[in-house]
Design a protein around this motif. Sequence first.
Motif, PDB file in Angstrom:
ATOM      1  N   ARG A   1       0.860  -1.197   0.000  1.00  0.00           N
ATOM      2  CA  ARG A   1       0.000   0.000   0.000  1.00  0.00           C
ATOM      3  C   ARG A   1       0.889   1.237   0.000  1.00  0.00           C
ATOM      4  NH1 ARG A   1      -2.725   2.473   4.501  1.00  0.00           N
ATOM      5  NH2 ARG A   1      -2.124   0.632   5.685  1.00  0.00           N
ATOM      6  N   ILE A   2       0.653   2.095  -0.958  1.00  0.00           N
ATOM      7  CA  ILE A   2       1.358   3.376  -0.948  1.00  0.00           C
ATOM      8  C   ILE A   2       0.331   4.493  -0.762  1.00  0.00           C
ATOM      9  CG2 ILE A   2       3.379   2.673  -2.299  1.00  0.00           C
ATOM     10  CD1 ILE A   2       2.093   3.980  -4.760  1.00  0.00           C
ATOM     11  N   GLU A   3       0.742   5.510  -0.004  1.00  0.00           N
ATOM     12  CA  GLU A   3      -0.134   6.648   0.272  1.00  0.00           C
ATOM     13  C   GLU A   3       0.582   7.934  -0.088  1.00  0.00           C
ATOM     14  OE1 GLU A   3      -2.477   4.965   4.253  1.00  0.00           O
ATOM     15  OE2 GLU A   3      -0.865   6.433   4.430  1.00  0.00           O
ATOM     16  N   LYS A   4       0.001   8.651  -1.011  1.00  0.00           N
ATOM     17  CA  LYS A   4       0.513   9.967  -1.393  1.00  0.00           C
ATOM     18  C   LYS A   4       2.024   9.968  -1.596  1.00  0.00           C
ATOM     19  CE  LYS A   4      -3.319  12.657   0.207  1.00  0.00           C
ATOM     20  NZ  LYS A   4      -3.805  13.894   0.770  1.00  0.00           N
ATOM     21  N   ILE A   5       2.462   8.999  -2.400  1.00  0.00           N
ATOM     22  CA  ILE A   5       3.892   8.913  -2.710  1.00  0.00           C
ATOM     23  C   ILE A   5       4.275  10.025  -3.689  1.00  0.00           C
ATOM     24  CG2 ILE A   5       5.560   7.534  -4.044  1.00  0.00           C
ATOM     25  CD1 ILE A   5       5.309   6.348  -1.357  1.00  0.00           C
ATOM     26  N   GLU A   6       5.403  10.648  -3.397  1.00  0.00           N
ATOM     27  CA  GLU A   6       5.959  11.664  -4.300  1.00  0.00           C
ATOM     28  C   GLU A   6       7.388  11.278  -4.613  1.00  0.00           C
ATOM     29  OE1 GLU A   6       4.793  15.311  -4.504  1.00  0.00           O
ATOM     30  OE2 GLU A   6       2.847  14.746  -3.684  1.00  0.00           O
ATOM     31  N   LYS A   7       7.801  11.553  -5.844  1.00  0.00           N
ATOM     32  CA  LYS A   7       9.218  11.414  -6.158  1.00  0.00           C
ATOM     33  C   LYS A   7       9.646  12.634  -6.955  1.00  0.00           C
ATOM     34  CE  LYS A   7      13.250   9.442  -6.360  1.00  0.00           C
ATOM     35  NZ  LYS A   7      14.029   9.057  -5.166  1.00  0.00           N
TER      36      LYS A   7
END
Length: 224
Positions: free
Chosen positions: A7-13
């Motif tokens: 589960r990823i939440e509001k991932i930014e790169k």
Amino acid sequence: MNSEIIRIEKIEKHYEKVSALKELSLTFYSGKFYAIMGVSGSGKTTLINILGLLDNPTAGNYYLFQEDTKSLDQRQKSLIRNKKIGFIFQSFYLLSHMTAVENVMLPMYLDEAMTLEQMQEKAIQMLSKLGLKERTDHYPKELSAGEQQRVAIARALANDPDIIIADEPTGNLDEKNEETIFKILKAIVKEGKTVITVSHNKEILKYADELVYLDQGRLGERDA
Ligand SMILES: Nc1ncnc2c1ncn2[C@@H]1O[C@H](COP(=O)(O)OP(=O)(O)O)[C@@H](O)[C@H]1O
Ligand SMILES: [Mg+2]
């Protein structure tokens, strides 16, 4: 039955000049085949590198097997990569001085409980399952592109991972071999594993359970 694996939440790169992923939230379950699509530069490789613990997000949360990956150190991450995640790449990355069976044995060396004989036996078994019984002692250059990719798949499966991550696994293959590879990935999903595959070819939609379409680092809609 299908349990949460990732589960990823509001991932930014963010890179120096571009934001490759923006507020991306997704959940991946066991026993499902995910296709990741999107035009070149939309963030597909960035996403699966993060999912595969090969890279860290700039912001956001990543829960792997319900555990926050933020608390993992490099050693723990590489252990998880070796044991729980199998990687398949467009350009196979087989070691040229090793035979098919030796390539497949490589990840098994990390398992101290296995003898060399057991590794060999398991590798031959895996290769046979992928239709390469007669190719076990061949070097990569003696194999066709499709056969090389099947060796790479056997290697990815060597430690019985829960997650298979593939970045354009059929990018160097013709249609016939592509179909074979997608069918193999589908069979792996039937065994309860999570398969996440980046592909440019909409043929993958015949096999995938879910489509994750990226548009400039966000979830988007695929054009017809
Ligand atoms: N290591 C990096 N440094 C700087 N920019 C990067 C790096 N990796 C990717 N990018 C940029 O991030 C965006 C997404 O790249 P990528 O994830 O490779 O897209 P895709 O796999 O969908 O083609 C692109 O604009 C790319 O140029
Ligand atoms: Mg890419």
